[in-house]
Design an enzyme around this catalytic site. Sequence first.
Site, PDB file in Angstrom:
ATOM      1  N   ASP A 327      -7.113   4.181   4.160  1.00 46.82           N
ATOM      2  CA  ASP A 327      -6.563   4.735   5.709  1.00 46.82           C
ATOM      3  C   ASP A 327      -6.084   6.198   5.398  1.00 46.82           C
ATOM      4  O   ASP A 327      -6.179   7.056   6.981  1.00 46.82           O
ATOM      5  CB  ASP A 327      -5.054   4.252   5.284  1.00 46.82           C
ATOM      6  CG  ASP A 327      -5.528   2.691   6.176  1.00 46.82           C
ATOM      7  OD1 ASP A 327      -6.552   3.109   6.957  1.00 46.82           O
ATOM      8  OD2 ASP A 327      -4.716   2.367   6.235  1.00 46.82           O
ATOM      9  N   TYR A 415      -1.398  -1.328  12.212  1.00 48.10           N
ATOM     10  CA  TYR A 415      -0.453  -1.055  11.300  1.00 48.10           C
ATOM     11  C   TYR A 415       0.649   0.496  11.245  1.00 48.10           C
ATOM     12  O   TYR A 415      -0.260   1.160  11.686  1.00 48.10           O
ATOM     13  CB  TYR A 415      -1.056  -1.120  10.205  1.00 48.10           C
ATOM     14  CG  TYR A 415      -0.695  -1.709   8.553  1.00 48.10           C
ATOM     15  CD1 TYR A 415       0.762  -1.806   8.054  1.00 48.10           C
ATOM     16  CD2 TYR A 415      -1.418  -2.840   8.026  1.00 48.10           C
ATOM     17  CE1 TYR A 415       0.778  -3.723   7.540  1.00 48.10           C
ATOM     18  CE2 TYR A 415      -1.083  -4.034   7.615  1.00 48.10           C
ATOM     19  CZ  TYR A 415      -0.160  -4.033   7.091  1.00 48.10           C
ATOM     20  OH  TYR A 415       0.672  -5.138   6.312  1.00 48.10           O
TER      21      TYR A 415
END
Lengths: 511, 511
Positions: A327, A415
């Site tokens: 990420d 997320y």
Amino acid sequence: MEASTLRNTFIFSLLSICSISSSTTTSHSHHHHPLDPLTPQEFTLVQTIITNSYHNSNPNNLTFQYVGLDEPNKPTLLSWLSTLKTTTPPPRRAFVITRLNKQTHEITVDLSTSSIISDHIYSGHGYPLFTVEEQTTASELPMTYPPFLESVKKRGLNLSDVVCSTYSVGWYGEEKSARILRILCFYTEGTVNLYVRPVEGVTLVVDLDEMKITQYSDRFTVPMAKAGGTEYRAAKQKPPFGPKLKGVATVQPDGSGIEIAGHSIRWANWAFHLGFDVRAGPIISLASIYDLEKKTFRRVMYRGYISEMFVPYMEPTEEWYYKTFFDVGEFGFGLSAVSLEPMKDCPAHAVFMDGYYAGQDGKPVKISNVFCIFEQHAGNVLWRHTETGIPGEVIREVRPEVSLVVRMVSTVGNYDYIIDWEFKPTGSIKVGVGLTGILEVKGVSYTHTDQIKEDGHGTLVADNTIGVYHDHFLTFHLDLDVDGIGRLRTRTLCYGTPWDFIMSLAKKIFR
Amino acid sequence: MEASTLRNTFIFSLLSICSISSSTTTSHSHHHHPLDPLTPQEFTLVQTIITNSYHNSNPNNLTFQYVGLDEPNKPTLLSWLSTLKTTTPPPRRAFVITRLNKQTHEITVDLSTSSIISDHIYSGHGYPLFTVEEQTTASELPMTYPPFLESVKKRGLNLSDVVCSTYSVGWYGEEKSARILRILCFYTEGTVNLYVRPVEGVTLVVDLDEMKITQYSDRFTVPMAKAGGTEYRAAKQKPPFGPKLKGVATVQPDGSGIEIAGHSIRWANWAFHLGFDVRAGPIISLASIYDLEKKTFRRVMYRGYISEMFVPYMEPTEEWYYKTFFDVGEFGFGLSAVSLEPMKDCPAHAVFMDGYYAGQDGKPVKISNVFCIFEQHAGNVLWRHTETGIPGEVIREVRPEVSLVVRMVSTVGNYDYIIDWEFKPTGSIKVGVGLTGILEVKGVSYTHTDQIKEDGHGTLVADNTIGVYHDHFLTFHLDLDVDGIGRLRTRTLCYGTPWDFIMSLAKKIFR
């Protein structure tokens, strides 16, 4: 050793003596600190310098994948700080990664001389950060791709309610790889909670340099998960979401104790520098605390940031096996940062700071309120003791806990990561990452656990919906200089399913 | 299964449906709740009933070691609650442990009929809670004990600066044991931080039933640790302790959201009962949350409290091996509770509650502000998501975290335990115990780690001072009734030195 150290025994402290760090005292000068992130003007200058340098080489397909400060190296910076800033500061440079003609360039630009110091082509494994623009373009390709339109029609879905999103593909040791993304799509009919209604079974692959769909697969269908009950906006809830709470406000009659000059922050006995980077998000540098007894700053940490977040999913089928997100390195914690909402993401007395990054065209893009900085008064106790053991005397000493929090929120798709750097007056730094947002789920035919006869690689969380096993491995770059120049450490924290389980599945998937 | 459960996936929730728990709604009635702790009047009544019953048996040496509510059993209480309190409440009873003529009596008293229901002599291993009075008396015995006076003189100490304290002795499987305490002494010359100046080498044993010193040992001397630098009172620090912080105040314009009726507490969607027990401290009962969709209370926990705290020290020598404290069962978390200091132990908007226990003579003793109850606004986020994946729409939903904290502080000698029960609007309960206060240290001859050639059983934390390895094992009684009547669980948490180390030392000591 002084017996006075006794009273600190319960408090894990990172303390260091370093007179040179007193140079991080508050200064309202508008001169740069050498660690300040690039300004909008500097991003524009970098863009101009690089674009001009490719003037004769058809730069139509030039894209800026990363632009950030090329930090002075540590000895250089410490040497400059040791002169109390009386000497010339280290040269200000930018580090840039571009794509041009299907090649990755790593470029160093000197901003004072407006010149390119180095430009070399990277030929190893891996590719730079994805830009927002190329992800958006790639995710719109399916809408005009006939096989996909057929898949949508076959499932009885309205194309206007389908949205697609981009997924990195992992690396499994291939000698040659392309700069590709996978595309998965979701159904928004009747809900804004798109992640809970995946168009399961359909996967597309896009080559980013060609910006074309290069693979297509529609392997199976499952019933679409229901839209009912998936609304998460409080304003739309019936009955109202959650209990009603009475309001509370904090008041600081003497004003804020936080002093900010550019990117240098002072609070209580702390001084540190806060930078923003499109890849890492917050970068804490030169953190030091003032020692009242020694009348000097003592250095604690030269630099700290989250260097990577690895999120592997534990589902070995064709549609899921590749989900092994980086990420930070692929999507950028800074690039994915969202504007913080006052009074909600941060308390009322928070101070905010903006961040800037270079868009795909190299021009500066602003993220308002990318950081908030606030005093945390949680009502907890730092240290206390009541002494009744001495005849005729009762002692009650209580020191409430107050700390300073630097917060950024990075939303990578479904997320939301809440990144907190907390500075305690004891000299310790606490890092925390809150994991919130929405689960990444897999569409299945099951509506009850009794129907699941084999490993579901997750938990049935709703009709036709499995929350897939996965983990979040956070790696921190921590260059601690506790009372002197220290060694670099990295530390990995793990959130998610239990470790044993992870390892057994990891062996299965990464064999 | 509803898809709406998805949004709760990150929140570990303890939820239960139970219509009967709606009986814990706010009532300003002055009638007792059957779980209310004994009132001062009831303590006096119990004392009168028991003292009168021993009228003919020379009760000069009658002592009350424990007096508390004899709770109705669970089926009886639930049955009564299920009638919405329209039936007669369960009979109100007290459970009492006395010492009389060197015997332990376990007595049940019915308060409505002012009668003793049962009185039997306990003849198994172990002894009841120590009273404050007998500990005080025992700790003063050395001051007139000639061998001890000789030891003090030999060390060149002033007797007027010596204070002693009581220590339980552990149990190592002896068939017969006496009700004894060990006495260790400290030197307060030049400091109020008595624990850091142990009179090492001297141990006394007191038989509590005889209230006499029965063993004395003076095995060695070590240099007394320095008094300098051991002051912990902020007002006495030069330079001033810690950085100066600017003030902050919280304001609740709509008033407090906490409703208290007797010992029944309502806040947000929570309802629970808070009792005080001289042994356990806070007892949480009938915790349930209101479900807005189902329009009913759902029970979460029938009862929860800390049932024991075991603190073994890892030092096998004669002066230390026996230090295996049961801080709840021997010293009483309630008995050791201290009055909380407003604005410091608890935030400004906290509500306080008093507690009562029976002194050694059976008469009620008040602990003012034994509990505080407050809304915790730490500035954290309960749940959030920013959605930019839907074309033409940006959603930003942020729910700040607010919870209710019930706090008690128990100071058992040198240690201060901050016991928090935190209720979250999501339906989860978080228990936390903060360990603070002052280390228990051993006097040694060492002033530098280089001098330590064998296992020091701890860490040299100051000249002549070792912080001895030890642990704190907390055991919770948790009778969870999640959506129905559940099973009792106990859970042990461990604080302190790493587990492997504990186990290897535990084998050594408890072999």
